[in-house]
Design an enzyme around this catalytic site. Structure first.
Site, PDB file in Angstrom:
ATOM      1  N   MET A  26       0.801  -1.222   0.000  1.00  0.00           N
ATOM      2  CA  MET A  26       0.000   0.000   0.000  1.00  0.00           C
ATOM      3  C   MET A  26       0.830   1.267   0.000  1.00  0.00           C
ATOM      4  O   MET A  26       0.352   2.321  -0.416  1.00  0.00           O
ATOM      5  CB  MET A  26      -0.938   0.014   1.210  1.00  0.00           C
ATOM      6  CG  MET A  26      -2.043  -1.015   1.135  1.00  0.00           C
ATOM      7  SD  MET A  26      -3.084  -0.950   2.603  1.00  0.00           S
ATOM      8  CE  MET A  26      -3.692   0.725   2.483  1.00  0.00           C
ATOM      9  N   ASP A 137      -3.764  -6.836  11.350  1.00  0.00           N
ATOM     10  CA  ASP A 137      -2.433  -7.427  11.147  1.00  0.00           C
ATOM     11  C   ASP A 137      -1.666  -7.457  12.467  1.00  0.00           C
ATOM     12  O   ASP A 137      -0.517  -7.016  12.545  1.00  0.00           O
ATOM     13  CB  ASP A 137      -1.655  -6.650  10.088  1.00  0.00           C
ATOM     14  CG  ASP A 137      -0.488  -7.458   9.513  1.00  0.00           C
ATOM     15  OD1 ASP A 137      -0.509  -8.708   9.636  1.00  0.00           O
ATOM     16  OD2 ASP A 137       0.437  -6.853   8.945  1.00  0.00           O
TER      17      ASP A 137
END
Length: 203
Positions: A26, A137
């Site tokens: 990202m 995460d």
């Protein structure tokens, strides 16, 4: 930390960039210093995502939610510009090894240390969830160890609770070995990844 590349910017939002801390699907994370001397970890979104208006809308919402996270055990957001050509989010820079690095070098932690660590990280997650975010995460590599206690870091794939993922449909986000079942399946019958998934990853 790696050196800046010729294509990297020299400054981002009032921060002079000092080097690269990491990169992912990202964006790129830089180490930066403000004019006042404060260090920050600055995630800058990749151009292919920056040009996606739907992504920008979600990133804007999630950056606002991340600002509401208040915990001594999670890094705090120090700045953001979701309208920049390449949107960015800055958090306090915390020097210290990751939990995964410490375990790799020294082996498993003592039971008492694990108990304290788990309790403090659970409090960090409670603050993240109270702000309306799901981390998605949670893993040893996203936990920094300092003399004053752990810090949960990297909200790079976090999203607001109940929202659709920032990544394309069908792409699994997170780290194998720490993913809850519903995140592996991308939601489906199990529903979208939520706060319970973070608790699963914490262990």
């Amino acid at each position: 930390m790696d050196d800046l590349r010729p294509t990297d910017p020299a400054r981002i939002g009032g921060h002079r960039l000092l080097g690269r801390l990491g990169a992912g699907g990202m964006g790129v994370v830089y180490l930066g210093r403000t004019d006042a001397g404060a260090l920050a970890a600055i995630k800058v979104i990749l151009p292919e995502h920056a040009g996606d208006e739907e992504f920008r809308t979600r990133f804007r919402r999630e950056a606002e939610a991340a600002r509401r996270v208040e915990s001594p055990w999670a890094v705090s957001v120090t700045g953001a510009d979701t309208e920049a050509e390449r949107p960015w989010l800055a958090t306090e820079f915390v020097p210290g090894p990751t939990l995964s690095d410490v375990v790799a070098r020294r082996g498993p932690l003592p039971v008492r240390s694990v108990t304290v660590l788990g309790r403090l990280l659970a409090r960090a997650l409670a603050s993240v969830h109270a702000a309306g975010l799901v981390h998605r995460d949670v893993k040893p590599g996203n936990v920094l160890l300092t003399a004053s206690g752990p810090r949960l870091i990297d909200f790079g794939i976090a999203r607001t609770a109940g929202a659709t993922a920032l990544t394309a449909t069908g792409i699994v986000v997170g780290t194998p070995g720490f993913l809850p079942p519903e995140q592996v399946s991308g939601g489906g019958a199990a529903g979208p990844a939520g706060s319970a998934g973070d608790v699963f990853s914490l262990g």
